[in-house]
Design a protein around this motif. Structure first.
Motif, PDB file in Angstrom:
ATOM      1  N   ARG A  65       2.079  -4.836   3.392  1.00 46.63           N
ATOM      2  CA  ARG A  65       0.771  -5.425   4.418  1.00 46.63           C
ATOM      3  C   ARG A  65      -0.300  -5.337   2.832  1.00 46.63           C
ATOM      4  NH1 ARG A  65      -0.763  -9.358   7.533  1.00 46.63           N
ATOM      5  NH2 ARG A  65      -2.249  -9.394   5.545  1.00 46.63           N
ATOM      6  N   THR A  84      -6.943  -8.194  -7.396  1.00 46.17           N
ATOM      7  CA  THR A  84      -6.200  -8.676  -6.917  1.00 46.17           C
ATOM      8  C   THR A  84      -5.525  -7.522  -7.468  1.00 46.17           C
ATOM      9  OG1 THR A  84      -6.194 -10.751  -6.599  1.00 46.17           O
ATOM     10  CG2 THR A  84      -3.593 -10.011  -7.127  1.00 46.17           C
ATOM     11  N   VAL A  88      -3.294  -4.202  -5.601  1.00 44.89           N
ATOM     12  CA  VAL A  88      -1.229  -3.930  -5.863  1.00 44.89           C
ATOM     13  C   VAL A  88      -1.201  -3.009  -6.205  1.00 44.89           C
ATOM     14  CG1 VAL A  88       1.157  -4.597  -6.857  1.00 44.89           C
ATOM     15  CG2 VAL A  88      -0.619  -7.136  -5.463  1.00 44.89           C
ATOM     16  N   VAL A  91       7.058 -11.066  -3.605  1.00 47.22           N
ATOM     17  CA  VAL A  91       5.768 -10.850  -3.187  1.00 47.22           C
ATOM     18  C   VAL A  91       5.311 -12.406  -2.420  1.00 47.22           C
ATOM     19  CG1 VAL A  91       3.583  -9.881  -3.936  1.00 47.22           C
ATOM     20  CG2 VAL A  91       5.344  -9.250  -4.571  1.00 47.22           C
ATOM     21  N   VAL A 120       1.428 -14.176  -2.290  1.00 45.17           N
ATOM     22  CA  VAL A 120      -0.165 -13.433  -2.220  1.00 45.17           C
ATOM     23  C   VAL A 120      -0.590 -15.166  -1.404  1.00 45.17           C
ATOM     24  CG1 VAL A 120      -1.888 -13.240  -3.535  1.00 45.17           C
ATOM     25  CG2 VAL A 120       0.209 -12.623  -4.434  1.00 45.17           C
ATOM     26  N   ALA A 145      -1.325 -14.364  -8.723  1.00 42.80           N
ATOM     27  CA  ALA A 145       0.160 -13.913  -8.573  1.00 42.80           C
ATOM     28  C   ALA A 145      -0.326 -13.495 -10.082  1.00 42.80           C
ATOM     29  CB  ALA A 145       0.842 -14.869  -8.088  1.00 42.80           C
ATOM     30  N   ILE A 175       0.196 -10.069 -11.349  1.00 38.76           N
ATOM     31  CA  ILE A 175       0.934  -9.050 -10.825  1.00 38.76           C
ATOM     32  C   ILE A 175       2.344  -9.288 -11.033  1.00 38.76           C
ATOM     33  CG2 ILE A 175       2.397  -8.890  -8.655  1.00 38.76           C
ATOM     34  CD1 ILE A 175      -0.227 -10.172  -7.280  1.00 38.76           C
ATOM     35  N   VAL A 181       6.721 -13.745  -6.822  1.00 31.99           N
ATOM     36  CA  VAL A 181       5.862 -14.234  -7.147  1.00 31.99           C
ATOM     37  C   VAL A 181       5.027 -15.390  -6.198  1.00 31.99           C
ATOM     38  CG1 VAL A 181       2.944 -13.262  -7.437  1.00 31.99           C
ATOM     39  CG2 VAL A 181       5.325 -11.724  -8.412  1.00 31.99           C
ATOM     40  N   CYS A 230       2.175 -17.366  -4.816  1.00 28.63           N
ATOM     41  CA  CYS A 230       0.470 -18.142  -4.127  1.00 28.63           C
ATOM     42  C   CYS A 230       1.045 -19.423  -3.540  1.00 28.63           C
ATOM     43  CB  CYS A 230      -0.064 -18.678  -5.037  1.00 28.63           C
ATOM     44  SG  CYS A 230      -0.550 -17.034  -6.512  1.00 28.63           S
ATOM     45  N   ARG A 277      -5.232 -12.324   0.812  1.00 22.78           N
ATOM     46  CA  ARG A 277      -3.410 -11.440   1.365  1.00 22.78           C
ATOM     47  C   ARG A 277      -2.046 -10.991   0.446  1.00 22.78           C
ATOM     48  NH1 ARG A 277      -7.275 -13.705   4.860  1.00 22.78           N
ATOM     49  NH2 ARG A 277      -7.819 -13.052   7.005  1.00 22.78           N
ATOM     50  N   VAL A 278      -1.989  -9.986   0.585  1.00 19.50           N
ATOM     51  CA  VAL A 278      -0.219 -10.081  -0.396  1.00 19.50           C
ATOM     52  C   VAL A 278       0.785  -9.887   0.935  1.00 19.50           C
ATOM     53  CG1 VAL A 278       0.998  -8.321  -1.856  1.00 19.50           C
ATOM     54  CG2 VAL A 278      -1.121  -9.171  -1.752  1.00 19.50           C
ATOM     55  N   MET A 314       4.435  -8.051   0.712  1.00 21.26           N
ATOM     56  CA  MET A 314       4.944  -7.634  -1.000  1.00 21.26           C
ATOM     57  C   MET A 314       6.690  -7.146   0.490  1.00 21.26           C
ATOM     58  SD  MET A 314       4.934  -4.759  -3.570  1.00 21.26           S
ATOM     59  CE  MET A 314       3.691  -5.386  -4.236  1.00 21.26           C
TER      60      MET A 314
END
Length: 121
Positions: A6, A23, A27, A44, A46, A58, A61, A72, A74, A89-90, A92
Motif C-alpha cells: 500500500r 504519484t 511509487v 497496480v 490507483v 497511472a 507509473i 495499471v 485508476c 492511494r496505490v 500494488m
C-alpha cells in the motif's frame, strides 16, 4: 507468495503536473523500499478522491523504465464524510518472498495520518 503493498499521498491542488509528480514520487519510494522489479508486479490499482480529476495518476507509473507492460488502473475512492481530501492511494500486487510484516507500506504528506502505525521512521 503474492503480497499487497500500500501507498498513499496527497496533492496540494487538482493540477496534472502535481498529480503526476506526487504519484511518481510515491511509487518510486514504494519500489525502492520494497526492492520491486516490474516483472514481479501483477498489477497496480490507483484510486483518487473526488477532488482529483485533472490527470490519470497511472500515467507516470507506466512511464517508469520497464513498467510499460505492468497493468495499471485508476478508480475513484469512496466518498466518506470527513475523508482525507486530495488523496491518491496505490495498491500494488507483487510476487515476493518477503514476510507480510517485512513489507514497507508508504504514506507521504497528509496521507501519513491514514496509517501512522505503519510509518517507517
Amino acid at each position: 507468495m503474492i503480497r499487497g503493498i500500500r501507498g498513499a499521498t496527497t496533492v496540494e491542488a487538482n493540477d496534472a503536473k502535481i498529480i503526476h509528480s506526487q504519484t511518481e514520487a510515491l511509487v518510486k519510494t514504494m519500489i525502492e523500499k520494497n526492492k520491486i522489479e516490474p516483472e514481479d508486479v501483477a498489477h497496480v490499482i490507483v484510486s483518487v478522491t473526488d477532488d482529483i480529476d485533472q490527470a490519470f495518476p497511472a500515467r507516470p507509473i507506466r512511464e517508469l523504465p520497464g513498467w510499460q507492460f505492468v497493468p495499471v488502473m485508476c478508480t475513484k475512492e469512496m466518498s466518506v464524510p470527513g475523508g482525507l481530501p486530495y488523496c491518491i492511494r496505490v495498491m500494488m500486487t507483487v510476487n515476493t518472498s518477503k514476510e507480510q510484516q517485512a513489507i514497507k507500506h508508504i504514506y507521504q504528506h497528509d496521507a501519513r495520518q491514514l496509517r501512522p502505525d505503519l510509518l517507517d521512521e
